[in-house]
Write an enzyme that holds these catalytic residues in place. Sequence first.
Site, PDB file in Angstrom:
ATOM      1  CG  HIS A 104      -0.305  -0.258   2.509  1.00 54.10           C
ATOM      2  ND1 HIS A 104       0.010  -1.537   2.920  1.00 54.10           N
ATOM      3  CD2 HIS A 104       0.109   0.561   3.494  1.00 54.10           C
ATOM      4  CE1 HIS A 104       0.589  -1.493   4.102  1.00 54.10           C
ATOM      5  NE2 HIS A 104       0.679  -0.226   4.478  1.00 54.10           N
ATOM      6  CG  HIS A 106       0.770   5.156   4.226  1.00 52.45           C
ATOM      7  ND1 HIS A 106      -0.148   4.986   5.229  1.00 52.45           N
ATOM      8  CD2 HIS A 106       1.632   4.105   4.333  1.00 52.45           C
ATOM      9  CE1 HIS A 106       0.144   3.894   5.914  1.00 52.45           C
ATOM     10  NE2 HIS A 106       1.229   3.333   5.400  1.00 52.45           N
TER      11      HIS A 106
HETATM   12  P1  AMP Z   1       1.593   0.197   7.393  1.00 53.95           P
HETATM   13  O1  AMP Z   1       1.882   0.355   8.869  1.00 53.95           O
HETATM   14  O2  AMP Z   1       2.435   1.039   6.494  1.00 53.95           O
HETATM   15  O3  AMP Z   1       1.593  -1.270   7.009  1.00 53.95           O
HETATM   16  O4  AMP Z   1       0.138   0.762   7.214  1.00 53.95           O
HETATM   17  C1  AMP Z   1      -1.035   0.031   7.418  1.00 53.95           C
HETATM   18  C2  AMP Z   1      -2.134   1.042   7.467  1.00 53.95           C
HETATM   19  O5  AMP Z   1      -3.369   0.365   7.281  1.00 53.95           O
HETATM   20  C3  AMP Z   1      -2.223   1.789   8.809  1.00 53.95           C
HETATM   21  O6  AMP Z   1      -2.084   3.197   8.572  1.00 53.95           O
HETATM   22  C4  AMP Z   1      -3.611   1.414   9.309  1.00 53.95           C
HETATM   23  O7  AMP Z   1      -4.243   2.482   9.957  1.00 53.95           O
HETATM   24  C5  AMP Z   1      -4.335   1.036   8.044  1.00 53.95           C
HETATM   25  N1  AMP Z   1      -5.452   0.119   8.220  1.00 53.95           N
HETATM   26  C6  AMP Z   1      -5.454  -1.043   8.921  1.00 53.95           C
HETATM   27  N2  AMP Z   1      -6.655  -1.645   8.822  1.00 53.95           N
HETATM   28  C7  AMP Z   1      -7.433  -0.849   8.046  1.00 53.95           C
HETATM   29  C8  AMP Z   1      -8.779  -0.931   7.568  1.00 53.95           C
HETATM   30  N3  AMP Z   1      -9.583  -1.951   7.882  1.00 53.95           N
HETATM   31  N4  AMP Z   1      -9.239   0.081   6.778  1.00 53.95           N
HETATM   32  C9  AMP Z   1      -8.432   1.125   6.460  1.00 53.95           C
HETATM   33  N5  AMP Z   1      -7.149   1.252   6.862  1.00 53.95           N
HETATM   34  C10 AMP Z   1      -6.658   0.286   7.646  1.00 53.95           C
END
Ligand code: AMP
Length: 139
Positions: A104, A106
């Site tokens: 993903h 951001h």
């Molecule tokens: P990372 O720490 O870079 O792997 O980012 C994962 C991101 O996914 C974090 O910013 C979380 O807040 C986000 N996240 C986790 N679960 C969900 C969800 N169900 N819907 C939207 N965002 C999510």
Amino acid sequence: MTPERDPDCLFCQIVAGEIPATVIAEDERTIAFMDINPASRGHALVIPRAHARDVHDIDTDDLRAVAATAQTVAARVIERLGAAGVNLLNSSGAAAWQTVFHFHMHVIPRYEGDPLRLPWVPASGDMAQIAAAGEQLKP
Ligand code: AMP
Ligand code: ZN
């Protein structure tokens, strides 16, 4: 070869519509949706539809498509939310703070004088505010 879908993956479930997300953009290869623990107002994530763990695993055409969608979302946060800048951030690997192992990008809107320092400390967001920002970012 990585299968298109990982049955245990949270973001694959979002792609399949099995768990809710505020989707703000989608095309053949990607979807973008609001992060539920936003670092700033309008924080969104762009993912490939096909499962890939990280930057090393993702198909190059999918990575291009993610970049293009991130560019679209970045323009919207400037135009519609009044952001003054944008951070595009990918974490690949636990040591790089990756916590969800479906690639993903951001898209983090930045505002003049905002207090955000990266890495941020995740905290639950206000769902109404997240939904409102998502509404502003939909096509
Ligand atoms: P990372 O720490 O870079 O792997 O980012 C994962 C991101 O996914 C974090 O910013 C979380 O807040 C986000 N996240 C986790 N679960 C969900 C969800 N169900 N819907 C939207 N965002 C999510
Ligand atoms: Zn996945």
